[in-house]
Write an enzyme that holds these catalytic residues in place. Sequence first.
Site, PDB file in Angstrom:
ATOM      1  N   GLY A  67      -0.199  -9.547  -3.857  1.00 35.45           N
ATOM      2  CA  GLY A  67       0.908 -10.323  -4.423  1.00 35.45           C
ATOM      3  C   GLY A  67       1.996 -10.605  -3.400  1.00 35.45           C
ATOM      4  O   GLY A  67       2.563 -11.708  -3.363  1.00 35.45           O
ATOM      5  N   ASN A  68       2.263  -9.653  -2.540  1.00 39.31           N
ATOM      6  CA  ASN A  68       3.381  -9.753  -1.609  1.00 39.31           C
ATOM      7  C   ASN A  68       3.214 -10.867  -0.571  1.00 39.31           C
ATOM      8  O   ASN A  68       4.196 -11.421  -0.077  1.00 39.31           O
ATOM      9  CB  ASN A  68       3.540  -8.410  -0.907  1.00 39.31           C
ATOM     10  N   LYS A 111      -8.048  -0.299  -4.308  1.00 45.07           N
ATOM     11  CA  LYS A 111      -8.299  -0.798  -2.945  1.00 45.07           C
ATOM     12  C   LYS A 111      -9.277   0.132  -2.231  1.00 45.07           C
ATOM     13  O   LYS A 111     -10.244  -0.311  -1.602  1.00 45.07           O
ATOM     14  CB  LYS A 111      -6.996  -0.887  -2.152  1.00 45.07           C
ATOM     15  N   LYS A 155      -8.507  -7.546  -8.504  1.00 43.20           N
ATOM     16  CA  LYS A 155      -8.830  -8.437  -7.378  1.00 43.20           C
ATOM     17  C   LYS A 155      -9.451  -7.683  -6.201  1.00 43.20           C
ATOM     18  O   LYS A 155     -10.234  -8.254  -5.439  1.00 43.20           O
ATOM     19  CB  LYS A 155      -7.596  -9.211  -6.923  1.00 43.20           C
ATOM     20  N   LYS A 200      -4.880  -2.902 -18.590  1.00 41.47           N
ATOM     21  CA  LYS A 200      -4.160  -3.642 -17.545  1.00 41.47           C
ATOM     22  C   LYS A 200      -2.956  -4.379 -18.144  1.00 41.47           C
ATOM     23  O   LYS A 200      -3.120  -5.258 -18.988  1.00 41.47           O
ATOM     24  CB  LYS A 200      -5.131  -4.636 -16.898  1.00 41.47           C
TER      25      LYS A 200
HETATM   26  P1  ADP Z   1      -1.139  -5.619  -4.241  1.00 47.25           P
HETATM   27  O1  ADP Z   1      -0.324  -6.608  -4.999  1.00 47.25           O
HETATM   28  O2  ADP Z   1      -1.182  -5.909  -2.780  1.00 47.25           O
HETATM   29  O3  ADP Z   1      -2.474  -5.360  -4.842  1.00 47.25           O
HETATM   30  P2  ADP Z   1      -0.257  -3.030  -5.259  1.00 47.25           P
HETATM   31  O4  ADP Z   1       1.171  -2.882  -5.650  1.00 47.25           O
HETATM   32  O5  ADP Z   1      -1.254  -3.137  -6.323  1.00 47.25           O
HETATM   33  O6  ADP Z   1      -0.287  -4.269  -4.253  1.00 47.25           O
HETATM   34  O7  ADP Z   1      -0.672  -1.819  -4.284  1.00 47.25           O
HETATM   35  C1  ADP Z   1       0.122  -1.467  -3.160  1.00 47.25           C
HETATM   36  C2  ADP Z   1       1.021  -0.308  -3.523  1.00 47.25           C
HETATM   37  O8  ADP Z   1       0.268   0.890  -3.696  1.00 47.25           O
HETATM   38  C3  ADP Z   1       2.047   0.088  -2.473  1.00 47.25           C
HETATM   39  O9  ADP Z   1       3.198  -0.709  -2.513  1.00 47.25           O
HETATM   40  C4  ADP Z   1       2.333   1.563  -2.837  1.00 47.25           C
HETATM   41  O10 ADP Z   1       3.525   1.656  -3.571  1.00 47.25           O
HETATM   42  C5  ADP Z   1       1.189   1.976  -3.744  1.00 47.25           C
HETATM   43  N1  ADP Z   1       0.484   3.206  -3.388  1.00 47.25           N
HETATM   44  C6  ADP Z   1       0.002   4.092  -4.293  1.00 47.25           C
HETATM   45  N2  ADP Z   1      -0.590   5.130  -3.695  1.00 47.25           N
HETATM   46  C7  ADP Z   1      -0.521   4.911  -2.358  1.00 47.25           C
HETATM   47  C8  ADP Z   1      -0.990   5.631  -1.229  1.00 47.25           C
HETATM   48  N3  ADP Z   1      -1.642   6.793  -1.345  1.00 47.25           N
HETATM   49  N4  ADP Z   1      -0.753   5.124   0.013  1.00 47.25           N
HETATM   50  C9  ADP Z   1      -0.088   3.945   0.148  1.00 47.25           C
HETATM   51  N5  ADP Z   1       0.387   3.206  -0.908  1.00 47.25           N
HETATM   52  C10 ADP Z   1       0.162   3.678  -2.143  1.00 47.25           C
HETATM   53 MG    MG Z   2      -2.565  -4.732  -7.065  1.00 46.17          MG
END
Ligand code: ADP
Ligand code: MG
Length: 316
Positions: free
Chosen positions: A10-11, A280, A218, A128
């Site tokens: 998203g970012n 991820k 995604k 979700k």
């Molecule tokens: P995207 O929109 O890129 O899918 P998400 O918000 O779903 O982003 O996932 C990224 C987020 O995951 C980071 O901003 C962080 O806050 C969170 N996060 C949770 N656990 C971890 C971890 N172990 N290491 C790094 N980030 C983490």
């Molecule tokens: Mg996400």
Amino acid sequence: MPGILVALGGNALQRAGDDGSWTAARKQVRSTVPVLAEVARGGRELVLTHGNGPQVGALLRQNELASAEVASRPLDVLGAETQGQVGYLIQSELSPALRRAKVDRMVLTVISRTEVSARDPAFRHPTKPVGRYYTEDESRAFRKRFGWAMGFDGARGGWRRLVPSPRPVRWLEGQAVRRLLEAGLGTGWIPVVSGGGGIPVVRRANGVYEGVEAVIDKDLAASLVARELGLGTLAIVTDVPGAAASFGKRGERWLREISRKELEDLFRRGEFGEGSMAPKVEAGLQFLRGGGREFVITDIPSLPRALRGEAGTRVR
Ligand code: ADP
Ligand code: MG
């Protein structure tokens, strides 16, 4: 050299706290594309995918506000709409960036459907959250009127609609994109595919695919795409420079070059946030087990260095 799938979070598309305007979205993508052009210049096959949470949220809200005059569209259609708008945005901004970087490749968005199983247990347990936050009264009203599942988000003190998040099974446009890459000898095209995890569809008894009210993760969909195209690298780009152990706690440790086994152990120990970092890592593990060579988690500025093993979290 086997190609790369870059999955944009998203970012990369929308900054937290911006005004949600198209101008802001263009500005954000414009700041992202030089890095993608740099990756494209390396000459490997490049395929892009992206999330769509904020974009679907905006369309849901438009539906809600306009429903007295314009019939609302179901979630699968909104998914298609976001693939169109984000794909258009990437095409418009990445193409000139490629020209500036003297890379002769064409960007092409493919509206993508992802098959899920009608028997996926997720359909009985929606998890979700989508769309805006509601008050308790609103939540009760929508539950009754539309049969929505609702969940309370303690951190933000509001209710949100919950939809099923079934596992991706097959990417229906995979064969077409594979042929496209072959026709371009691998490097003529940069396809943008499977946005928002793909439009969730199920196969009915008559062999017809039908859209369903669900959203697909995604990152898991990206892993499926990378495997179906036989790509060598899955790079998940998000808003943190990599994955960490003890994230946000004392002794936080950012992971750099690590083994699959070590990542598996950390995953099993629950080191990665549910619904954010965990999918991820799971996507990456699936990709590596399915024959993928290299899995990277990083942010946009670090992507080129992460692909050289100089930043981010990397498993090979
Ligand atoms: P995207 O929109 O890129 O899918 P998400 O918000 O779903 O982003 O996932 C990224 C987020 O995951 C980071 O901003 C962080 O806050 C969170 N996060 C949770 N656990 C971890 C971890 N172990 N290491 C790094 N980030 C983490
Ligand atoms: Mg996400």
